[in-house]
Write an enzyme that holds these catalytic residues in place. Structure first.
Site, PDB file in Angstrom:
ATOM      1  N   HIS A 185       0.836  -1.200   0.000  1.00  0.00           N
ATOM      2  CA  HIS A 185       0.000   0.000   0.000  1.00  0.00           C
ATOM      3  C   HIS A 185       0.870   1.248   0.000  1.00  0.00           C
ATOM      4  O   HIS A 185       2.071   1.198   0.271  1.00  0.00           O
ATOM      5  CB  HIS A 185      -0.901   0.029   1.246  1.00  0.00           C
ATOM      6  CG  HIS A 185      -1.704  -1.208   1.429  1.00  0.00           C
ATOM      7  ND1 HIS A 185      -2.107  -1.668   2.663  1.00  0.00           N
ATOM      8  CD2 HIS A 185      -2.181  -2.103   0.531  1.00  0.00           C
ATOM      9  CE1 HIS A 185      -2.794  -2.776   2.518  1.00  0.00           C
ATOM     10  NE2 HIS A 185      -2.858  -3.069   1.238  1.00  0.00           N
ATOM     11  N   HIS A 199      -9.949 -13.828   4.444  1.00  0.00           N
ATOM     12  CA  HIS A 199      -9.176 -13.194   3.369  1.00  0.00           C
ATOM     13  C   HIS A 199      -9.350 -14.005   2.099  1.00  0.00           C
ATOM     14  O   HIS A 199      -9.290 -15.223   2.115  1.00  0.00           O
ATOM     15  CB  HIS A 199      -7.698 -13.087   3.735  1.00  0.00           C
ATOM     16  CG  HIS A 199      -6.903 -12.262   2.766  1.00  0.00           C
ATOM     17  ND1 HIS A 199      -6.412 -12.782   1.578  1.00  0.00           N
ATOM     18  CD2 HIS A 199      -6.533 -10.964   2.802  1.00  0.00           C
ATOM     19  CE1 HIS A 199      -5.765 -11.822   0.929  1.00  0.00           C
ATOM     20  NE2 HIS A 199      -5.827 -10.719   1.633  1.00  0.00           N
TER      21      HIS A 199
END
Length: 428
Positions: free
Chosen positions: A110, A176
């Protein structure tokens, strides 16, 4: 008519449906009673630290250590670090009061966490008092080599793992969509790994593997690499929490990196497993802020809808997208190609060592688009972005449902999944 609240940013969207059109409603057990009384969140965390799984208390493990590295989550994760981190640090300093502590923000791939986001997540007092370091995956000079992954890729991690005498982490466990569950080992890979390592771990073959799926760790090649990386990093102790619909801590697990994480995953699965049926339309979200900040993160919630929608049906995704697409490379996989088939074809031929940035997320979104028509509910500022990524834009949930009904029928069956990242979908 039944009404449903669909999380959107820091607010809610209202969905109204006739009872006879509702195929299923999938919510975690905690979401069924979001106002249930709970112990104080700090008490839950403290109790977990006092009763670690598979190892001695953290205060004993750090005794005599001079340098302690604490890995924490970044701005894209709803871990309530303003609660958990001070308790974790207190436990560390009760065993090693004179140790130097550095807190490494696990950004993975990120963008870097900003100072304002750090203050918002950890609190101004903690940020001013403690030493925080933001991991940057593309800074090769900040990495150290830690061996070869089981899959054959090179393992490069933030060099603070070599600086530390002991490494601990905090995080949270949720389903996830290709690692099985978040938390535990995931703080290391991808959390503090180099770009080269993350790319190899997220390769097209692994993403396409049937074991790399929501709620599954067994035989999962992505999970296997992650566990190896955490061991090589010397991750000696973890604190992981489970959250409800209001992002409150409902459970906490602390202790050995594998044993505590497995216990948290088992609890998470018992809380989040939901049985769905095939529907013409599936409506979902990414659970609101902070996970619905961009399209990249929103793919996670869309996989829950993918598990329920019939081939050729419609997925309605609700996400505020305050941060746009979430990655230029991710965006370009779609914007530079005419359709999902072209995206999927381009990715399937990429070898692990040549994995490109964000291709894993593009691979999954392309797969979803190949199964169903995707309608994205978000603000008008994101209209062109959504269209460039081969999805249909809608400015409201009402408009999205009208579009979905045009593509199916006025009586189409609907699967309602208010928080797509919060459930592990089992099909009847």
């Amino acid at each position: 008519m039944r009404e449903f609240s669909i999380p959107y940013g820091q607010s809610q969207l209202l969905l109204k449906l006739p009872e006879e059109r509702i195929a299923c409603v999938l919510v975690p057990h905690e979401h069924e009673n979001p106002n249930a009384a709970l112990p104080e969140q700090s008490e839950i965390v403290q109790r977990a630290l006092e009763n670690p799984i598979g190892t001695e208390r953290l205060r004993e493990k750090v005794r005599g250590k001079r340098r302690v590295l604490v890995i924490t989550s970044d701005h894209t994760r709803p871990v309530p670090s303003a609660i958990t981190l001070p308790i974790l640090l207190r436990e560390i300093r009760q065993g090693a009061p004179d140790a130097e502590v550095q807190i490494l923000i696990a950004t993975g791939m990120h963008r870097p966490t900003t100072q304002a986001e750090m203050i918002g997540k950890f609190g101004a007092e903690l940020v001013s008092r403690e030493t925080f370091v933001v991991h940057r995956a593309n800074q090769d000079d900040q990495m150290c080599f830690k061996g070869i992954l089981p899959s054959g890729g090179e393992l490069w991690l933030n060099k603070l793992v070599d600086w530390a005498d002991i490494t601990v982490s905090e995080g949270f466990v949720e389903p996830h969509f290709f690692a099985g569950f978040s938390g535990g080992r995931k703080s290391v890979l991808p959390g503090i790994a180099s770009k080269k390592t993350v790319l190899y771990n997220h390769n097209a073959l692994f993403i396409a593997d049937k074991h790399a799926s929501t709620g599954n760790l067994s035989g999962n090649p992505i999970h296997r690499d992650m566990v190896f990386a955490a061991k090589q990093a010397g991750l000696a102790f973890i604190l992981n929490v489970l959250l409800d619909a209001n992002k409150r801590i409902v459970a906490a697990y602390a202790g050995d990196m594998e044993a505590a994480h497995q216990a948290g995953c088992a609890d998470c699965l018992s809380r989040t497993g939901a049985t769905g049926v095939e529907a013409d339309i599936a409506v979902t979200s990414n659970g609101g802020y902070p996970l619905d900040q961009n399209v990249y993160q929103s793919v996670k919630g869309m996989t829950a809808a993918e598990a329920c929608v019939r081939p050729g049906g419609v997925i309605v995704m609700c996400a505020a997208l305050g941060d746009g697409h979430g990655g230029e490379d991710f965006y370009r996989w779609f914007a530079d190609r005419e359709n999902a088939d072209a995206v999927a074809q381009a990715i399937c031929g990429v070898s692990p060592e040549n994995t490109r940035m964000d291709q894993w997320e593009a691979q999954i979104l392309a797969r979803i688009q190949q199964k169903a028509h995707c309608v994205f509910v978000t603000g008008p500022e994101n209209r062109q972005l959504v269209q460039d990524m081969h999805m249909t834009w809608a400015g409201s949930l009402e408009d999205a449902m009208a579009i979905a009904e045009e593509l199916t029928s006025k009586t189409a069956s609907v699967a309602v999944i208010p928080d797509g990242v919060g459930v592990v979908v089992r099909r009847q």
